[in-house]
Scaffold this motif. Structure first.
Motif, PDB file in Angstrom:
ATOM      1  N   PRO A  12       0.821  -1.224   0.000  1.00 47.78           N
ATOM      2  CA  PRO A  12       0.000   0.000   0.000  1.00 47.78           C
ATOM      3  C   PRO A  12       0.852   1.270   0.000  1.00 47.78           C
ATOM      4  CG  PRO A  12      -0.816  -1.581   1.616  1.00 47.78           C
ATOM      5  CD  PRO A  12       0.496  -2.110   1.134  1.00 47.78           C
ATOM      6  N   GLU A  13       1.904   1.289   0.808  1.00 48.62           N
ATOM      7  CA  GLU A  13       2.806   2.440   0.869  1.00 48.62           C
ATOM      8  C   GLU A  13       3.913   2.227  -0.167  1.00 48.62           C
ATOM      9  OE1 GLU A  13       5.061   5.379   1.050  1.00 48.62           O
ATOM     10  OE2 GLU A  13       3.265   5.491   2.307  1.00 48.62           O
ATOM     11  N   GLN A  14       4.094   3.201  -1.064  1.00 51.25           N
ATOM     12  CA  GLN A  14       4.977   3.017  -2.219  1.00 51.25           C
ATOM     13  C   GLN A  14       6.346   3.701  -2.085  1.00 51.25           C
ATOM     14  OE1 GLN A  14       4.231   1.293  -5.616  1.00 51.25           O
ATOM     15  NE2 GLN A  14       3.566   0.252  -3.748  1.00 51.25           N
ATOM     16  N   ARG A  15       6.677   4.250  -0.922  1.00 46.49           N
ATOM     17  CA  ARG A  15       7.966   4.927  -0.803  1.00 46.49           C
ATOM     18  C   ARG A  15       9.133   3.959  -1.007  1.00 46.49           C
ATOM     19  NH1 ARG A  15      12.116   6.304   2.435  1.00 46.49           N
ATOM     20  NH2 ARG A  15      12.911   8.448   2.238  1.00 46.49           N
ATOM     21  N   ASP A  16       9.039   2.775  -0.420  1.00 49.15           N
ATOM     22  CA  ASP A  16      10.113   1.799  -0.600  1.00 49.15           C
ATOM     23  C   ASP A  16      10.263   1.417  -2.071  1.00 49.15           C
ATOM     24  OD1 ASP A  16      10.800   1.771   2.047  1.00 49.15           O
ATOM     25  OD2 ASP A  16       9.635  -0.019   2.540  1.00 49.15           O
TER      26      ASP A  16
ATOM     27  N   TRP B 116       7.827   8.830  -7.478  1.00 48.33           N
ATOM     28  CA  TRP B 116       8.012  10.008  -6.626  1.00 48.33           C
ATOM     29  C   TRP B 116       6.892  11.017  -6.862  1.00 48.33           C
ATOM     30  CZ3 TRP B 116      10.647   8.722  -2.820  1.00 48.33           C
ATOM     31  CH2 TRP B 116      11.904   8.121  -2.883  1.00 48.33           C
ATOM     32  N   ARG B 117       6.489  11.175  -8.139  1.00 49.21           N
ATOM     33  CA  ARG B 117       5.412  12.123  -8.449  1.00 49.21           C
ATOM     34  C   ARG B 117       4.106  11.680  -7.781  1.00 49.21           C
ATOM     35  NH1 ARG B 117       6.231  12.448 -13.358  1.00 49.21           N
ATOM     36  NH2 ARG B 117       6.960  14.600 -13.614  1.00 49.21           N
ATOM     37  N   ASP B 118       3.803  10.376  -7.888  1.00 46.03           N
ATOM     38  CA  ASP B 118       2.571   9.869  -7.277  1.00 46.03           C
ATOM     39  C   ASP B 118       2.582  10.048  -5.761  1.00 46.03           C
ATOM     40  OD1 ASP B 118       1.703   9.155  -9.783  1.00 46.03           O
ATOM     41  OD2 ASP B 118       2.230   7.027  -9.578  1.00 46.03           O
ATOM     42  N   LEU B 119       3.769   9.954  -5.174  1.00 44.65           N
ATOM     43  CA  LEU B 119       3.890  10.103  -3.726  1.00 44.65           C
ATOM     44  C   LEU B 119       3.893  11.561  -3.293  1.00 44.65           C
ATOM     45  CD1 LEU B 119       6.611   7.397  -3.045  1.00 44.65           C
ATOM     46  CD2 LEU B 119       4.315   7.391  -2.079  1.00 44.65           C
ATOM     47  N   GLY B 120       3.988  12.491  -4.255  1.00 42.62           N
ATOM     48  CA  GLY B 120       4.087  13.892  -3.907  1.00 42.62           C
ATOM     49  C   GLY B 120       5.443  14.270  -3.353  1.00 42.62           C
TER      50      GLY B 120
END
Length: 1021
Positions: free
Chosen positions: A806-810, A842-846
């Motif tokens: 769910p969290e995409q930073r990694d 990165w764009r999707d994560l803001g």
């Protein structure tokens, strides 16, 4: 250009350079032979000379070293006939490989000793003519003498070698130090050897084959000196270096030998299996002798352990057992040694080979951390007892051994066994189980009174676990027959507890409740003792504690479904039932404690009281009162230790360590974890050792004590392998160990451990997170080791797992890291794709900073792809736009917050965000300028515009960006100079000098020096 059309000289040189980068082996050698044919077609003598030199080099670094004499002889003939055909480099190379010929002749027993000695003279003559020092000649003479066993000549040559001047023909420092240290180790001066090797081991001197061989050569000396941690580290570091290099069979043999001498026989077998060709490759007889000798050493070791019939890897075409390969390898080694001795006229090589094969282990078992079985697990039966269990029962066996062998015919001996078993039971010793087993064996066929038979049945039931229920009932009947109704009730309570453990807690509770009423009545009437009553009460308390746990688990499992159905009453009923069980359990435990505490002088009662406190601690934990749980568990553990029963404290100290970590009390967590290990001592089974060492490792790692943490993780991995749970608990321990080693900067060791853990890590057992983290760490390690392509592969595979989270930073971080590694691996097209993937994430994560950096990096790799300069400019321009849009967004947000708060000042968070984005904009313009300046030298004005913009942006940040601003100023100044604007360049240099007036530090010093250099250049213009 196709091979059919032929090659020009430049194409040939490029082809040789490309071939040089290929892995060592026959394929590279065959390509070198083809390139020599191409060179001969050119009718250019230097082309042939270079192709022969290339061929000679690849032969030397392969298993076909015997082939290098032919191209060298041809080169030497060409030199003698027309030395003017050789350029400076090839002239140097020709003289350099004289040394290879000396070593190569020694390695080939069919070359007569007289020819070798003659060659030494030829080498000395030619070096003198060429004006070279005699250092390399004396080094070659030392090698010959050492091989022959002529120790006097070897020492003289060694001294002369070191005394001669170093020149361009001397071996590199790393290789010389390896040979010097090897000789000191051969002369039983291990400490001196390791001191000589230290600069190589620490990376001060390196080369293509160093520190590879120094690490391998250091292994046995380190074992002999007892420096085991260093030996382990050198094996893990060194084997990674040696593994891919076909020519290093001798160093590979050193690693096999190390494993055979350190109790790592299974690891040694894995090494043999990786290199089947080493058994048969014949191009280098001396390294084959080394390999067969250590193979014989290993196989003899296995045979000595009773594993002679164990299947083992060996020469292709046959199935080998350890004993069969032992004989074959010894025969091969001695046959090769005999060939050398026949050539040399001595017995020295055979004596050394026998000495190497006949070595005894230097360490019983040195844990390495990598996945492996111990020798006891090699047998298909796997029936050998583990060291933990052996140690745990040793005292019981020894205490009974003096009588057990005769007890079958000697009643007095049986009496002694009974007395010893009862003594151990009364003191609650773990050895009581084995003592009662000895009584049972000795009692076969003898007449015993009913009390004795009751106790034997009772303790036999304790050993049988779930199958012991009927035996407990039998013991109860015998106790009743013997006139001990209290012990009969206690035996039945033990049966009820076993029933509860095997799935019948409600029935067990009903049974034990009747027993409880009965034993209290007996106690009140004086019909039994406090100890028997306590046995019933503890059984009742244990059963209730089981019910608490089962009800809690059931309630947790059903709560989600109940809540979703909206059945409030169902939830309340469930909670009420659990509360009732908890209340009953607490009352039972407190009753047990009240009964036991007045009698603490009796070790059995002290044990019951301590267990009661532990149960209260578990109930406190169940209620969410971690502080109370920690206090009670600590009291329980201390009570067990005070009663002389430290082994019973282990479980509770371990539990306490976990609660203390939860409470953030790192000091108490470490103390409790260490106490658990100490109190378990030799009585722990391998699984217990593994679990406790792993717990302590995690406690230490959480407080940054990575050195001690890695030691305990290593022990955990070792004991997990001993317990037969290497793929489960062992894999997790290796995962942790790799992380701890990484944090110490021990990259090669960490990589070897993590690669070993990875095949056993599974989603079901260890979770996705462990797999991703292991690959992430591996990528970090491999990057540090320069293995960028492999690092990228691990990061990309980890990203493929993380993309489903769910969290995409990694996911974004891993894609970005993979892109960087692909760029370093000279795979720009793949790197560009990975940067694009990271940028989208990165764009999707803001995350504007991640996006900007991915765009800048993508611009640089685009220059090396089909995207070219246009694609690079596009990416860099996009990075500028993202910076500017980010700044507008931050400013807009800050104004909105200020209006809402009726405060005109921006908040500190907004100010920090703006500061960071301004810095990103400055760096982006600086890199944009660099990119254009390097790619389009004729378009300096565009680059200068970006530098000027960067200077302005950095200036707005004040002193925080001083170094960045002056760096851009100097870059602009050099461009001004290129544009023949010396005054403008000088002005920029003076601006830098002014900026650093009164500023100290390395950066300031470097900037001033560059600015002064710029002024000097402009003044000459």
């Amino acid at each position: 250009m196709s091979q059919a059309m032929g090659m020009d000289f430049d194409t040939l040189r490029q082809a040789m350079a490309d071939n040089q980068e290929q892995p060592e082996g026959p394929a590279r050698n065959a390509r070198a032979e083809q390139l020599l044919v191409e060179a001969e077609k050119l009718n250019i003598p230097l082309a042939v000379i270079e192709a022969l030199g290339h061929q000679l080099k690849v032969y030397n670094y392969s298993s076909e070293k015997d082939k290098m004499f032919v191209p060298f002889a041809r080169l030497l003939r060409m030199w003698d006939e027309r030395p003017e055909d050789f350029d400076e480099y090839e002239t140097h190379s020709l003289h350099w490989v004289f040394k290879w010929m000396s070593a190569g002749m020694l390695d080939q027993p069919h070359i007569p000793l007289a020819s070798i000695e003659k060659w030494l003279g030829e080498m000395e003559h030619r070096y003198r003519l060429a004006g070279h020092s005699e250092r390399a000649v004396r080094g070659a003479e030392f090698s010959v003498a050492a091989h022959l066993g002529d120790l006097g000549r070897a020492e003289r040559a060694y001294t002369a070698w070191l005394a001669a001047d170093r020149d361009t023909m001397a071996d590199c420092h790393a290789c010389e130090l390896h040979s010097q240290g090897w000789w000191r180790a051969e002369r039983d001066a291990d400490e001196e050897a390791l001191e000589l090797w230290r600069p190589v081991l620490e990376g001060e001197y390196t080369c293509a084959h160093e520190p590879h061989t120094v690490l391998a050569s250091s292994l046995v000396p380190l074992l002999r000196l007892g420096r085991l941690d260093e030996a382990r580290a050198h094996h893990l570091r060194g084997f990674r270096l040696v593994r891919p290099m076909e020519s290093m069979r001798g160093a590979y043999a050193d690693h096999v030998e190390f494993c055979a001498l350190s109790g790592n026989e299974a690891r040694a077998l894995e090494l043999l299996a990786e290199r089947p060709a080493y058994f048969t490759d014949s191009g280098d007889p001396r390294s084959k002798l080394d390999f067969m000798a250590v193979t014989a050493l290993l196989m003899d070791r296995l045979t000595g352990l009773g594993l002679g019939d164990q299947p083992v890897p060996g020469p292709a075409g046959l199935e080998w057992t350890a004993s069969g390969l032992a004989a074959h390898a010894r025969g091969e080694a001695l046959s090769l040694a005999a060939l050398f001795d026949a050539r040399n006229g001595t017995s020295y090589v055979s004596e050394r080979a026998r000495g190497r094969m006949d070595q005894r282990p230097l360490v019983e078992r040195l844990p390495l951390g990598v996945r492996s079985r111990s020798a006891r697990h090699l047998s298909p039966s796997g029936s050998a007892a583990g060291p933990g269990s052996a140690a745990a029962s040793a005292s019981a066996r020894s205490s009974a051994a003096f009588v057990e062998s005769d007890a079958g015919s000697d009643p007095s001996s049986l009496s002694a066994l009974l007395a010893e078993a009862r003594r151990l039971s009364a003191t609650r010793s773990p050895d009581a189980v084995e003592a009662w087993a000895a009584v049972s064996r000795a009692a076969e066929g003898q007449e015993l009174d009913v009390r004795d038979r009751a106790e034997i049945a009772d303790h036999a039931a304790m050993e049988r676990g779930p199958e012991g229920v009927e035996l407990f009932h039998e013991a109860a009947e015998l106790y009743a027959e013997a006139g001990d109704p209290g012990e009969a009730l206690a035996a039945r309570a033990r049966a009820a507890y076993v029933l509860a453990l095997t799935g019948g807690p409600e029935e067990a509770l009903a049974t034990v409740s009747e027993l409880y009423e009965g034993v209290l009545a007996l106690l009140a009437d004086g019909g039994t003792g406090v100890s028997q009553a306590a046995s019933v009460l503890v059984g009742r308390a244990r059963i209730l504690m089981l019910l608490v746990q089962e009800d809690t688990d059931a309630d947790e499992g059903e709560s989600g479904a109940t809540a979703s159905a909206g059945t409030a009453s169902g939830t309340a009923d469930s909670g009420t039932a659990v509360d009732e069980v908890v209340g009953a359990a607490e009352a039972a435990v407190r009753e047990l404690l009240a009964l036991a505490e007045p009698h603490l002088s009796d070790v059995r009662m002290a044990s019951r009281a301590a267990e009661a406190r532990a149960m209260l601690g578990e109930l406190a934990a169940h209620a969410g009162d971690a502080e109370a749980a920690a206090e009670l568990l600590g009291q329980a553990a201390a009570a067990f230790v005070a009663a002389g029963l430290p082994w019973f404290a282990v479980e509770y100290e371990s539990r306490l360590a976990g609660i203390a970590r939860h409470l953030g009390d790192a000091e108490e967590a470490e103390r409790a974890a260490r106490a658990a290990l100490e109190h378990g001592g030799p009585r722990l089974e391998p699984m217990g050792h593994a679990q406790l060492h792993l717990q302590l490792a995690e406690v230490l790692g959480a407080t940054g004590q990575f050195g001690p943490a890695s030691e305990h993780a290593l022990e955990a991995a070792h004991w997990a392998d001993e317990a037969g749970v290497g793929p489960t608990l062992g894999a997790w321990a290796r995962h942790q160990l790799g992380g701890f080693l990484l944090r110490q900067g021990r990259w090669a060791e960490a990589a070897e451990i993590l690669e070993s853990a990875l095949p056993d890590l599974t989603t079901d057992m260890h979770g996705d997170g462990a797999i991703v983290q292991t690959r992430w760490w591996l990528g970090d390690c491999l990057t540090e080791l320069g293995e960028h392509r492999a690092a990228a592969e691990h990061w990309l595979r980890a990203a493929d797992v993380a993309r489903h989270w769910p969290e995409q930073r990694d996911h974004a971080m891993l894609a970005h890291l993979a892109a960087e590694a692909l760029g370093h691996a000279e795979l720009p097209a793949q790197a560009e794709q990975a940067y694009a993937r990271a940028g989208d994430l990165w764009r999707d994560l803001g995350n504007v900073h991640g996006l900007i950096r991915s765009l800048r990096a993508r611009a640089w790799v685009a220059l090396r792809t089909d995207s070219g300069l246009d694609g690079a400019r596009e990416s860099m321009a996009a990075a500028v736009r993202e910076c500017e849009e980010g700044l507008r967004a931050v400013s807009s947000s800050a104004r909105a917050e200020a209006v809402e708060a009726s405060d005109a000042a921006e908040g500190s968070d907004a100010a920090e965000a703006r500061h960071r984005l301004v810095a990103e904009l400055g760096h982006t313009h600086r890199q944009f300028g660099d990119l254009v300046a390097r790619s389009v030298p004729d378009d300096a004005e565009e680059a200068l515009a970006h530098y000027t913009r960067a200077i302005s942006v950095f200036a707005s940040l004040g002193d925080d960006a001083l170094d960045a601003r002056t760096g851009a100023e100097l870059a602009a100044g050099w461009l001004e100079a290129d544009l023949l604007r010396p005054a403008a360049a000088a002005a920029r240099a003076r601006a830098v000098l002014s900026a650093y007036a009164g500023v100290d530090g390395e950066a300031a010093q470097a900037r001033r020096a560059e600015a002064e250099n710029m002024l000097g250049v402009t003044e000459k213009t």
